[in-house]
Design a protein around this motif. Structure first.
Motif, PDB file in Angstrom:
ATOM      1  N   PRO A  16     -20.974   1.423  12.966  1.00 22.12           N
ATOM      2  CA  PRO A  16     -20.838   2.715  12.284  1.00 22.12           C
ATOM      3  C   PRO A  16     -19.945   2.672  11.042  1.00 22.12           C
ATOM      4  O   PRO A  16     -20.270   3.308  10.034  1.00 22.12           O
ATOM      5  N   ALA A  17     -18.853   1.923  11.084  1.00 19.50           N
ATOM      6  CA  ALA A  17     -17.956   1.858   9.919  1.00 19.50           C
ATOM      7  C   ALA A  17     -18.664   1.207   8.730  1.00 19.50           C
ATOM      8  O   ALA A  17     -18.512   1.653   7.585  1.00 19.50           O
ATOM      9  N   SER A  68     -15.966  10.761  10.110  1.00 20.96           N
ATOM     10  CA  SER A  68     -17.078  10.743   9.151  1.00 20.96           C
ATOM     11  C   SER A  68     -17.066  11.970   8.245  1.00 20.96           C
ATOM     12  O   SER A  68     -17.284  11.856   7.035  1.00 20.96           O
ATOM     13  N   THR A  69     -16.794  13.139   8.815  1.00 16.74           N
ATOM     14  CA  THR A  69     -16.741  14.341   7.972  1.00 16.74           C
ATOM     15  C   THR A  69     -15.574  14.255   6.996  1.00 16.74           C
ATOM     16  O   THR A  69     -15.693  14.676   5.846  1.00 16.74           O
ATOM     17  N   SER A  86     -26.077  13.860   8.110  1.00 16.24           N
ATOM     18  CA  SER A  86     -26.605  13.967   9.468  1.00 16.24           C
ATOM     19  C   SER A  86     -25.764  13.092  10.399  1.00 16.24           C
ATOM     20  O   SER A  86     -25.686  11.874  10.218  1.00 16.24           O
ATOM     21  N   LEU A  87     -25.127  13.732  11.370  1.00 13.18           N
ATOM     22  CA  LEU A  87     -24.236  13.020  12.298  1.00 13.18           C
ATOM     23  C   LEU A  87     -24.591  13.359  13.737  1.00 13.18           C
ATOM     24  O   LEU A  87     -25.134  14.439  14.025  1.00 13.18           O
ATOM     25  N   PHE A  88     -24.247  12.458  14.642  1.00 15.82           N
ATOM     26  CA  PHE A  88     -24.413  12.688  16.078  1.00 15.82           C
ATOM     27  C   PHE A  88     -23.097  13.258  16.585  1.00 15.82           C
ATOM     28  O   PHE A  88     -22.090  12.554  16.668  1.00 15.82           O
ATOM     29  N   GLU A  89     -23.106  14.540  16.890  1.00 12.17           N
ATOM     30  CA  GLU A  89     -21.884  15.270  17.232  1.00 12.17           C
ATOM     31  C   GLU A  89     -21.650  15.329  18.735  1.00 12.17           C
ATOM     32  O   GLU A  89     -22.562  15.612  19.510  1.00 12.17           O
ATOM     33  N   ALA A 109     -10.214  17.382   2.745  1.00 12.07           N
ATOM     34  CA  ALA A 109      -9.846  16.512   3.867  1.00 12.07           C
ATOM     35  C   ALA A 109     -10.187  17.223   5.159  1.00 12.07           C
ATOM     36  O   ALA A 109     -10.506  18.403   5.160  1.00 12.07           O
ATOM     37  N   SER A 110     -10.082  16.495   6.274  1.00 12.35           N
ATOM     38  CA  SER A 110     -10.499  17.084   7.546  1.00 12.35           C
ATOM     39  C   SER A 110      -9.739  18.357   7.861  1.00 12.35           C
ATOM     40  O   SER A 110     -10.273  19.246   8.495  1.00 12.35           O
TER      41      SER A 110
END
Length: 116
Positions: A16-17, A68-69, A86-89, A109-110
């Motif tokens: 993933p990274a 990721s966000t 598109s992410l798997f949450e 930022a987050s």
């Protein structure tokens, strides 16, 4: 007024990274080419796993907001673009979604990402 958009399509690995870094590089290329709205491919942080049911894939899920966000919002702010990712949450244990997140230039930022 015309707005240039870009759609990211890329090969992915099981890391993933590595996939996130590759996607960010492609987002930066699209922004440099003038795109203002940039969309990732579906579930870009992993190999596409939706063809079969395997509970091992739940390990790929991540919180939103999350790493990721945060990365997508930082690049959106840096380049003054909107990114649809598109992410798997993983919302909570046992509750998972194929989710689209939207990061715009105002989200830096987050900590700036509004809670769900």
């Amino acid at each position: 007024m015309k707005t240039r958009i870009a759609l990211i399509q890329m090969s992915c690995t099981a890391d993933p990274a590595e996939n996130l870094a590759k996607c960010i590089g492609l987002i930066e290329e699209a922004a440099a080419a003038g795109a203002k709205i940039i969309s990732t491919q579906e579930l870009f942080t992993s190999l596409y796993f939706c063809q079969r049911e395997d509970h091992e894939f739940f390990k790929l899920a991540e919180p939103i907001p999350g790493p990721s966000t945060e990365a997508l919002c930082k690049v959106a702010a840096r380049h003054q673009v909107v990114i649809v990712g598109s992410l798997f949450e993983k919302r909570t244990e046992g509750l998972y979604h194929n989710t689209a997140v939207v990061c715009d230039a105002a989200l830096k930022a987050s900590g700036d990402i509004p809670p769900r």
